[in-house]
Design an enzyme around this catalytic site. Structure first.
Site, PDB file in Angstrom:
ATOM      1  N   LYS A 181       2.412  23.542  48.101  1.00  0.00           N
ATOM      2  CA  LYS A 181       3.320  24.069  48.589  1.00  0.00           C
ATOM      3  C   LYS A 181       4.050  25.808  47.892  1.00  0.00           C
ATOM      4  O   LYS A 181       3.864  25.373  46.866  1.00  0.00           O
ATOM      5  CB  LYS A 181       4.278  23.401  49.081  1.00  0.00           C
ATOM      6  CG  LYS A 181       5.962  23.723  49.112  1.00  0.00           C
ATOM      7  CD  LYS A 181       6.229  24.556  50.023  1.00  0.00           C
ATOM      8  CE  LYS A 181       7.029  24.900  50.826  1.00  0.00           C
ATOM      9  NZ  LYS A 181       7.757  26.074  49.892  1.00  0.00           N
ATOM     10  N   ALA A 183       6.338  28.912  46.762  1.00  0.00           N
ATOM     11  CA  ALA A 183       7.380  29.150  47.081  1.00  0.00           C
ATOM     12  C   ALA A 183       7.608  29.620  48.369  1.00  0.00           C
ATOM     13  O   ALA A 183       6.565  30.933  48.765  1.00  0.00           O
ATOM     14  CB  ALA A 183       8.370  30.112  45.576  1.00  0.00           C
ATOM     15  N   SER A 238      13.468  24.099  39.256  1.00  0.00           N
ATOM     16  CA  SER A 238      14.412  24.387  38.847  1.00  0.00           C
ATOM     17  C   SER A 238      14.594  23.102  38.084  1.00  0.00           C
ATOM     18  O   SER A 238      13.911  22.426  38.373  1.00  0.00           O
ATOM     19  CB  SER A 238      15.831  24.986  39.495  1.00  0.00           C
ATOM     20  OG  SER A 238      15.968  23.876  40.585  1.00  0.00           O
ATOM     21  N   GLU A 259       7.523  20.942  35.068  1.00  0.00           N
ATOM     22  CA  GLU A 259       7.754  22.764  34.196  1.00  0.00           C
ATOM     23  C   GLU A 259       8.891  23.024  34.949  1.00  0.00           C
ATOM     24  O   GLU A 259       8.396  23.323  35.990  1.00  0.00           O
ATOM     25  CB  GLU A 259       6.278  23.630  34.035  1.00  0.00           C
ATOM     26  CG  GLU A 259       6.503  24.292  33.150  1.00  0.00           C
ATOM     27  CD  GLU A 259       7.209  25.748  33.667  1.00  0.00           C
ATOM     28  OE1 GLU A 259       7.990  25.316  33.520  1.00  0.00           O
ATOM     29  OE2 GLU A 259       6.824  26.615  33.757  1.00  0.00           O
ATOM     30  N   CYS A 293      10.612  30.958  32.628  1.00  0.00           N
ATOM     31  CA  CYS A 293      11.420  30.008  32.039  1.00  0.00           C
ATOM     32  C   CYS A 293      11.538  29.936  30.768  1.00  0.00           C
ATOM     33  O   CYS A 293      12.175  29.425  30.176  1.00  0.00           O
ATOM     34  CB  CYS A 293      10.334  28.703  32.894  1.00  0.00           C
ATOM     35  SG  CYS A 293      10.514  28.498  34.326  1.00  0.00           S
ATOM     36  N   GLU A 391      20.443  28.739  32.082  1.00  0.00           N
ATOM     37  CA  GLU A 391      19.739  29.573  32.389  1.00  0.00           C
ATOM     38  C   GLU A 391      19.841  30.746  33.320  1.00  0.00           C
ATOM     39  O   GLU A 391      20.154  30.968  34.378  1.00  0.00           O
ATOM     40  CB  GLU A 391      18.210  29.226  32.747  1.00  0.00           C
ATOM     41  CG  GLU A 391      17.042  29.343  32.850  1.00  0.00           C
ATOM     42  CD  GLU A 391      15.914  28.510  33.442  1.00  0.00           C
ATOM     43  OE1 GLU A 391      16.323  28.378  34.601  1.00  0.00           O
ATOM     44  OE2 GLU A 391      14.707  28.998  33.272  1.00  0.00           O
TER      45      GLU A 391
HETATM   46  C1  SIN Z   1       7.627  29.866  34.259  1.00  0.00           C
HETATM   47  O1  SIN Z   1       7.962  30.888  34.151  1.00  0.00           O
HETATM   48  O2  SIN Z   1       7.372  29.126  34.376  1.00  0.00           O
HETATM   49  C2  SIN Z   1       5.791  30.030  33.450  1.00  0.00           C
HETATM   50  C3  SIN Z   1       5.880  31.433  31.991  1.00  0.00           C
HETATM   51  C4  SIN Z   1       3.639  31.614  31.547  1.00  0.00           C
HETATM   52  O3  SIN Z   1       3.698  30.583  32.278  1.00  0.00           O
HETATM   53  O4  SIN Z   1       4.127  32.233  30.319  1.00  0.00           O
END
Ligand code: SIN
Length: 491
Positions: A181, A183, A238, A259, A293, A391
């Site tokens: 799935k 985004a 998130s 993650e 992230c 964040e």
């Molecule tokens: C992410 O921002 O979720 C992954 C970043 C990365 O794999 O470098």
């Protein structure tokens, strides 16, 4: 196998059981280019009843896929990799069109994304079990690894290719089938990946892609998490959504890999090479316009070098070229959608209203388009400001001063997130101390870009569960089965 080079138009239907699939409702939604705000494609808006068809397909396919040899899966993944490499420019154009990344960065993401397929084509053959010496003469102890079953992969928009390949190639290598799935902002890449997987010879039903609008996404996620026919979930996104999916998975006691969001500290100690720290800061902060992230979220700078760092960071930020990622020279694109723009604006306005200093930027960059934001540098930041605790996921660099190592670490760890952390130091003892003390899953020492297929990606605290990539990535998709051989007559 000779890979094909594609230039035809993008697939714009969902992909279920090896067929291009329309929603039963006939509903569709638009995919928007964030640089222009214009629709670039229309894809089916699947609901739970459509996704059930994909789950059934993944279950049927699993019956045969799980019986393939590791070598057969390895060869098919390698075929897929070859096609992806042969089409890297085409794939990069899709990343830029859907996600807004500058083209050079999109090419970087494609190389990163493809590397997971290559890696897991190799790892497929190393899905080893264990033989353990038994304490009892008449018994032998063995542990083997078996695929979980069909899995649900829920992926984000910020890395349209890499987050799919990091999950799907590990799952396939382990012998799982999947329902992906993607985004709602970036479904085209998922569909192209499915097309290339089909061309690589990956059998129907092994990969299914279900496209759904933001409105339908919650019911799709819930079905994947609660279905007894899905045996694992892997989600990147998130922390808020991750917590919801985690709860939903509890009804079937399902394996889940998460993650989630970060709030990465980026510490620079006096004695560090400030120029290298600034280069690392720029790479970490402005990759994908700050929408990663692992992006540095708080620059925590020892007070003696604070003015030097801020001045040098500002002059590096002034060199950023904002624009449509397809245009040459551009190295900072738009934010993905209006809700991201509003979030970044809210965080910056909160800092302004509470007395922070806006050294640079601080506004929407509307001359480029409605989703663009100025590179922004903020100092005089306090604990009660949103930019300190949240964040940001945007091109906003927040600088906080500190005096002692203890104080710097306290600021760094003062968050419930723990994905990545970075620091710059030339003191070897300090390097070890700080590496161990940072409450994160990944540490960059004198380095701002740490992502690598070979390394275990994942977080601690509320940043997630499990690890992706590396020799651990396939573990997420396998179950250990212990086998005890009894009544063995030893000589
Ligand atoms: C992410 O921002 O979720 C992954 C970043 C990365 O794999 O470098």
């Amino acid at each position: 196998m000779c890979a094909l080079r594609y230039s035809s138009s993008w697939p714009t239907k969902a992909y279920v059981n090896g067929q291009w699939y329309d929603a039963k409702s006939g509903k569709t939604f638009d995919v928007i280019n964030p640089a222009t705000g214009k629709a670039i494609a229309t894809v089916p808006d699947l609901d739970a009843s459509d996704v059930q068809v994909a789950i059934n397909a993944a279950n049927d396919a699993f019956k045969t896929w799980k019986k393939t040899t590791a070598k057969e899966r390895s060869d098919l993944l390698r075929n897929w990799y070859n096609i992806l490499v042969d089409n890297k420019e085409y794939l990069a154009e899709i990343v830029t069109a859907e996600a807004g990344k500058p083209l050079a960065e999109s090419l970087g993401e494609v190389a990163y994304g493809n590397s997971f397929v290559e890696w897991f084509s190799e790892e497929a053959r190393r899905n080893y079990g264990e033989y353990v010496p038994s304490p009892i003469k008449s018994k032998e102890i063995l542990m083997i690894r078996q695929p979980l079953g069909p899995v649900g992969l829920i992926t984000p928009w910020n890395f349209p290719i890499a987050m799919i390949t990091r999950k799907a190639s590990a799952a396939l290598a382990a012998g799982c089938t999947c329902v992906i799935k993607p985004a709602e902002n970036t479904p085209i890449m998922a569909l192209v990946l499915a097309k290339f997987a089909e061309d690589a010879g990956i059998p129907k039903g092994v990969i299914n892609v279900v496209t759904a609008s933001r409105a339908n996404t919650p019911q799709v996620g819930q079905l994947l998490c609660e279905s007894p026919d899905i045996y694992g979930i892997s989600f990147t996104g998130s922390t808020e959504v991750g917590k919801l999916l985690y709860k939903q998975c509890s009804s079937t006691v399902k394996r889940i890999g998460l993650e989630l969001g970060g709030n990465a500290p980026f510490i620079v100690f006096e004695g560090a090479d400030v120029d290298k720290a600034v280069a690392g800061a720029m790479a970490s902060k402005f990759r994908n316009c700050g929408q990663t992230c692992v992006s540095a979220n708080r620059f925590i700078i020892q007070n003696k070098i604070f003015p030097e760092f801020v001045t040098k960071l500002q002059s590096a930020m002034e060199k950023l070229v904002i624009g449509n990622g397809k245009d040459s020279g551009v190295n900072m694109g738009p934010l993905i959608n209006m809700s991201q723009v509003e979030k970044v604006d809210r965080i910056v306005n909160d800092a302004k209203s509470k007395g922070a200093t806006i050294v640079m930027g601080g506004n929407r960059a509307q001359t480029f388009g409605e989703r663009f934001y100025e590179p922004t540098l903020i100092t005089d930041v306090k604990e009660n400001m949103a930019c300190y605790v949240e964040e940001i996921f945007g091109p906003v660099a927040v600088c906080i001063g500190f005096d002692t190592e203890e104080e710097g670490l306290k600021i760094a760890n003062s968050t419930n997130r723990g994905l990545a952390g970075y620091f710059y130091s030339n003191d070897l003892s300090q390097v070890w101390r700080v590496t161990k003390a940072l409450e994160v899953g990944m540490v960059g020492v004198n380095e701002g870009i740490i992502s690598s297929t070979e390394a275990a990606f994942g977080g601690v605290k509320e940043s997630g569960l499990g690890r992706e990539g590396s020799s651990h990535g396939m573990e997420e998709y396998t179950e250990i089965k212990y086998v005890c051989f009894g009544n063995i007559q030893q000589e």
